[in-house]
Structures are given as structure tokens and as C-alpha cells.
Design an enzyme around this catalytic site. Structure first.
Site, short mmCIF file in Angstrom:
data_model
loop_
_atom_site.label_atom_id
_atom_site.label_comp_id
_atom_site.label_asym_id
_atom_site.label_seq_id
_atom_site.Cartn_x
_atom_site.Cartn_y
_atom_site.Cartn_z
N ASP A 32 0.87 -1.18 0.00
CA ASP A 32 0.00 0.00 0.00
C ASP A 32 0.90 1.22 0.00
O ASP A 32 1.67 1.43 0.95
CB ASP A 32 -0.91 -0.01 1.23
CG ASP A 32 -1.96 1.09 1.21
OD1 ASP A 32 -1.74 2.10 0.52
OD2 ASP A 32 -2.98 0.95 1.90
N TYR A 88 -8.93 16.89 -4.74
CA TYR A 88 -8.23 16.16 -5.79
C TYR A 88 -7.34 17.10 -6.59
O TYR A 88 -6.16 16.81 -6.85
CB TYR A 88 -9.21 15.45 -6.73
CG TYR A 88 -8.52 14.80 -7.90
CD1 TYR A 88 -7.70 13.68 -7.70
CD2 TYR A 88 -8.63 15.31 -9.19
CE1 TYR A 88 -7.03 13.10 -8.77
CE2 TYR A 88 -7.95 14.73 -10.26
CZ TYR A 88 -7.16 13.62 -10.04
OH TYR A 88 -6.48 13.04 -11.10
N PRO A 131 -2.25 14.08 -18.00
CA PRO A 131 -3.35 13.73 -18.91
C PRO A 131 -4.66 14.40 -18.50
O PRO A 131 -4.90 14.70 -17.32
CB PRO A 131 -3.47 12.21 -18.76
CG PRO A 131 -2.30 11.77 -17.92
CD PRO A 131 -1.90 12.96 -17.12
#
Length: 249
Positions: free
Chosen positions: A57, A150, A180
């Protein structure tokens, strides 16, 4: 033969990059949490490349450091680092945001990238050689409604990339970012907590980027001559003009 480590390799851009790097004959260290997905990918690419899997993780710094420190000697010197692992969780106005979602985005997108980089950079410095590509986003260049945290995490990736490039200048290490726009991956499914129908609607009515499109760009970047560093690259599909302006049928 070069050795590349890719985080978030079990799906999307990371998986596509692993496939395209295998075509180049690179040794591959593929990292992710979903062991079964990584093993499937390894089986697919075993005849093309020397592949080693790391299951951890990225939010757990102890796991990150112990996994990378425990690499076999023939793969210990990493030439190319693709910091690809990242997620969006939720799409809410700041006042309605879920704190657990915030933690996940900052821990994965920012702190996880830092942990992996910290584990690898010293050996790159010692060899005066290396190439780091951080996968950012158009969300790191602008902020859109309900994207608050975000977008903040991807703005942080942009700042970290710039800081890395400055701090590692003169060390023989190239540092760049690929940012992107909309890519048709599991991204929206994760953002909408597994709601596949809602996620699919994000990509309806236009042709979004595919993971292979971004992977091909990554291959181009890492195969430039050593005196060339593509520092910052933003790519969107033709139908997308910004995070919120998309030409849909």
C-alpha cells in the site's frame, strides 16, 4: 538493459506502460495492492521481460521502504521511476467533502509519491543517472467545481515535480511530469465508489484518451537522448478543451 519501476501497475496507465516497456525489453518492477492483477500481468509479459512484483500500500511508508530495499541485487538499481499510482475519491463541494476521501487522495497522490521517490532517489544520485516521471493531471493545472482536494493533490504533484527538478539539477537525473486529461480507466469508477453506470456516463458522447495513448507518450519521453528532458507535458483528447469543456455528441 534499463530497469523501470512503475507504481499503480495493476490497471489503467500503469498497466499499459508496463506492456509498452516490456516491448522495449526493460526489466520491470511492477507495484500495486492487487496481487492477483499483478500476477496476471506478469504471466502475460513474462516472455518479453524480467518482471518482479511488489505488493504494498503506497500510503504505508514502512511497506514502501522495506519493499524497495528488499529488491534483488540485479534489480536494485532503478533507471526509470514512473510515479503513476493515484486516485480521485468523491466529487463534492468542499463543505460536503468526506474527510476519509481527503485523506486517501493526499496520502496516495502526494505522500505515496514522496515515499517511493525517497526510497529510490539516493541510488540514482549515487550513480549520477536516472529518470523520474510523475503522472499528474490537467487537474494540477486548473481547478474545477467539486474537484477541490483532488485538484489540490495534483497541484502538489506539479509543485513536487518542479522542486525535484531543481533539487536534482546537476545530479544526472531527469525529472518530468505528464499531465493527462480524461483517460478511460477505472478512475471514475473509483471516484464514484464503484457506481459503474455513473462512471461510464463520464466517457459517453466523445472519444477520451486511452491508457495506451498515455503509455506511448511515456515511452517517447523516456527514450529521448540523455541530454533531453521533457519537463512538463499536458495531453488531452481532441474533444476536451479544459476540465469542464468537453465536446460531447
Amino acid at each position: 538493459m534499463k530497469t523501470a519501476l512503475i507504481t499503480g501497475a495493476s490497471s489503467g496507465i500503469g498497466k499499459a506502460t508496463a506492456k509498452i516497456f516490456a516491448e522495449e525489453g526493460f526489466n520491470l518492477i511492477l507495484c500495486g495492492r492487487r496481487k492477483e492483477k499483478l500476477e496476471e500481468l506478469k504471466q502475460e509479459l513474462d516472455d518479453k521481460s524480467n518482471i518482479h512484483l511488489l505488493t504494498f500500500d503506497i500510503r504505508n511508508k514502512e511497506e514502501v521502504f522495506s519493499s524497495i530495499e528488499g529488491l534483488p541485487s540485479d534489480l536494485a538499481n532503478i533507471d526509470i521511476l514512473i510515479n503513476n499510482a493515484g486516485n480521485a475519491h468523491g466529487l463534492d463541494p468542499i463543505q460536503d467533502g468526506n474527510v476519509e476521501d481527503w485523506d486517501a487522495m493526499m496520502d496516495i497522490n502526494v505522500k505515496g509519491l514522496l515515499y517511493v521517490s525517497k526510497a529510490i532517489i539516493p541510488k540514482m544520485i549515487a550513480r549520477a543517472s536516472g529518470h523520474i516521471i510523475n503522472i499528474g493531471s490537467t487537474a494540477g493545472k486548473e481547478v474545477y467545481p467539486n474537484g477541490n482536494v483532488y485538484c489540490a493533490s495534483k497541484h502538489a504533484v506539479d509543485a513536487i515535480t518542479q522542486g525535484m527538478r531543481i533539487d536534482l539539477n546537476g545530479k544526472g537525473i531527469r525529472v518530468g511530469a505528464i499531465n493527462p486529461g480524461m483517460v478511460e480507466t477505472e478512475f471514475s469508477e473509483v471516484r464514484f465508489k464503484g457506481d459503474k453506470e455513473k462512471a461510464q456516463k463520464v466517457y459517453e458522447g466523445f472519444k477520451p484518451l486511452q491508457p495506451e495513448d498515455v503509455a506511448d507518450i511515456i515511452r517517447f519521453v523516456v527514450t529521448r537522448p540523455s541530454h533531453i528532458n521533457i519537463a512538463d507535458l499536458m495531453v488531452m483528447c481532441t474533444a476536451q478543451a479544459s476540465s469542464t469543456i468537453v465536446d460531447k455528441e
